[in-house]
Design an enzyme around this catalytic site. Structure first.
Site, short mmCIF file in Angstrom:
data_model
loop_
_atom_site.label_atom_id
_atom_site.label_comp_id
_atom_site.label_asym_id
_atom_site.label_seq_id
_atom_site.Cartn_x
_atom_site.Cartn_y
_atom_site.Cartn_z
N GLU A 37 32.86 29.40 39.48
CA GLU A 37 32.15 28.26 40.97
C GLU A 37 33.39 27.61 41.50
OE1 GLU A 37 29.91 24.99 38.86
OE2 GLU A 37 29.07 24.42 41.02
N ARG A 263 37.97 31.28 25.50
CA ARG A 263 39.09 30.72 26.32
C ARG A 263 40.64 29.95 26.26
NH1 ARG A 263 35.89 26.85 28.34
NH2 ARG A 263 36.97 26.04 30.23
N LYS A 273 38.43 21.65 35.10
CA LYS A 273 37.99 20.89 36.12
C LYS A 273 38.42 19.29 36.35
CE LYS A 273 36.29 25.14 38.23
NZ LYS A 273 35.54 25.84 38.32
#
Ligand code: ATP
Ligand code: MG
Length: 566
Positions: A37, A263, A273
């Site tokens: 994104e 992850r 983020k």
């Protein structure tokens, strides 16, 4: 710690891909995608996903798309798109002509939503966000059906059209899938597919005032692009049921398989983020490319070679369980690669003036130093030597302990590639008492490192010639956080208290050997005995060199950690 020397030869994802190829599941196609994104810069966690997706495509003769997953206008922007493109390319991957934007699918996604309503599989719900949350139930209790769940198809269709036309304010309605409010999987309790958001999108402008939720947009984007294996992180495990439900209900031709992997978590590093946005926004770092940031832009500026990052991503392998990787492994990979690639030069970080009393006045010699001790192919450079030098302040002690094998009054050391010198008189600043200059005697017979009498010295130190050295600013970077887990414990969200106050030390008056004149931005060197350094790509210029320390030669944190354990 011990490091895995060889990358794991395979992993559970490659095993699935190989099985699918064997059974000809997707007509022998392998198609992956990396779907960031554009609401921040890529970080080392994304690199793991990039290496996985592009790596699998390359290994099995498939393709990997770069898809900007830009379905939520808040926080997204063109700056992030540009940085993502640059960073994936820098990592060494190529998507050919397969650069896609989820926002290009908005019309198609809208049509899919209309189809779900027509099929009685979605409805416009007019509960408030709060009510929706309350109605959802908990892990132990089933949810409650929305009173709008039975809204006639025609009414939902008409409302959805009016919503799209902009007749309602944010939060007035949402579009929800009609699945099962009693499902043990909370994700399946009539999830929201679209919400009203009167915000301009950086690509589609004001065309839309409704935006699809991730769960709706992602599976359909994958299907539209003909992805075969949709690899995502573990937190989406419960969402897989919804991924499959949407594709099944819409009876699309191409139904990709979602596979989850762990992850990357790194010690001493934040990879959220949201928190990275906060670090940048509050000015706690100089920007997304601050060399202390775990972003690829920061690591590039710091001097990390892309090959070291790829190597790191291979070595950590693919796990199905979340774990924390020691950041020392990443640093180890960086050292390993720079040890092979980086030319050796000399630089003095904190200069101390040395005057050689018996060196012929005005004489200058050119000494030769190889760029790499094991790689003669890298060639060599000339290093000017003269009667006035700079050495490192910490390489001299007026009152040295027994085992101090560097320069001191009456003690002899070797100057790298040059001569033996013996310490003599010390000159001090009368005001501060600080040592400002050392007088020495050199042995003219010892040129190149050994005198004819075979006399040995214990230490070899680096130096530069005062008249020839170039001034430089050197920035010593250390870990941004001093806690191994800067995210803190649950409920403790103030990560700023774990910031390492010593993460940046600026040395404004360092000196480097003259061969570094014109060193291009981004070029990397080993400063002998000190570490690996990189010419800063933002602030360095030919007349005012700036170097970033990439990493020290050895892991000094291992010692600190060992001490703390005792
Ligand atoms: P946020 O932190 O806001 O949840 P994100 O880090 O998931 O966002 P995306 O841009 O959605 O950001 O990520 C793009 C891809 O990178 C996704 O497929 C995601 O699973 C993967 N990814 C993100 N962080 C990691 C990580 N730490 N380790 C491995 N893969 C990651
Ligand atoms: Mg995400």
């Amino acid at each position: 710690m011990t490091y895995p020397e060889e990358p794991p030869s395979s992993d559970f994802i490659r095993t699935i891909v190989e099985e699918d190829l064997r059974t000809n599941k997707n007509e022998g196609r392998v198609a992956t995608r990396f779907p960031p994104e554009p609401n921040g810069y890529l970080h080392i966690g994304h690199a793991k996903s990039v290496c996985l997706n592009f790596g699998i495509a390359a290994q099995y003769g498939g393709t990997c798309n770069l898809r900007l997953d830009d379905t939520d206008p808040s926080g997204e922007g063109a700056e992030f798109v540009e940085s993502i493109i640059k960073d994936v390319r820098w990592l060494g991957f190529d998507w050919g002509n397969r650069l896609f934007y989820a926002s290009d699918y908005f019309d198609q996604l809208y049509q899919y939503a209309v189809q779900l309503i027509k099929d009685g599989k979605a409805y416009v719900c007019s509960l408030s966000a709060d009510e929706i949350r309350k109605f959802r139930g908990t892990f132990t209790e089933p949810g409650k059906e929305s009173p709008y769940r039975t809204r006639p198809v025609e009414e939902s269709l008409e409302l959805f059209e009016r919503i799209r036309a902009g007749e309602f304010a944010d939060g007035a309605h949402v579009l929800r899938a009609k699945i099962d409010m009693a499902s043990p999987n909370v994700v399946m309790r009539d999830p929201v597919l679209y919400r009203i958001k009167k915000a301009a999108h950086y690509r589609t402008g004001d065309k839309w005032c409704i935006y699809p939720m991730y769960d709706f947009a992602h599976c359909l984007s994958d299907s539209i692009e003909g992805i075969t294996h949709s690899l995502c992180t573990l937190e989406f495990e419960n969402n897989r049921a919804l991924y499959d439900w949407i594709l099944d209900e819409l009876k699309v031709d191409r139904h990709p398989q979602q596979i989850e992997f762990a992850r990357l978590n790194l010690s001493y590093t934040l990879l959220s983020k949201r928190k990275l946005v906060e670090l940048v926004g509050r000015g706690l770092v100089s920007g997304w490319d601050d060399p202390r940031m775990p972003t690829l832009a920061g690591m590039r500026r710091r001097g990390f070679p892309p090959g070291a990052i790829r190597n790191f991503c291979e070595r950590i392998g693919m796990a199905k369980r979340d774990n924390v990787v020691d950041v020392a492994l990443l640093e180890h990979c960086v050292r390993e690669e720079l040890n092979q690639q980086a030319p050796r030069v000399m630089g003095v970080l904190r200069p101390l003036r040395v005057v050689i009393d018996n060196y012929p006045e005005g004489q200058v010699e050119e000494l030769e130093g190889p760029y790499h001790p094991q790689d003669p192919g890298m060639g060599s450079r000339r290093i000017p030597f003269s009667g006035v030098l700079y050495i490192e302040q910490e390489d001299f002690r007026e009152d040295p302990p027994q085992k101090f094998f560097r320069l001191a009054p009456g003690r002899e050391v070797r100057l790298r590639y040059a001569y033996y010198i013996k310490g003599g008189r010390v000159v001090k600043d009368p005001q501060t008492g600080e040592t400002v200059e050392i007088h020495c005697i050199y042995d003219p017979e010892s040129r190149g490192g050994l005198p004819p009498d075979g006399r040995k010295v214990q230490g070899t130190i680096h130096w530069v010639s005062a008249a020839h050295a170039l001034p430089a600013e050197v920035r010593l970077y250390d870990r941004l956080f001093r806690s191994a887990n800067p995210s803190g414990e649950k409920g403790d969200s103030d990560f700023t208290k774990y910031l390492n106050p010593g993460s940046l030390t600026t040395l404004p008056s360092s000196r480097v050997e003259p061969s570094l004149a014109g060193a291009p931005p981004g070029s990397r060197y080993q400063f002998e005995r000190l570490g690996y350094f990189c010419v800063d790509s933002v602030n360095s210029s030919a007349g005012a060199l700036v170097f970033n320390r990439t990493v020290t030669l050895r892991d000094s944190w291992a010692k600190i950690a060992a001490k703390e354990k005792k």
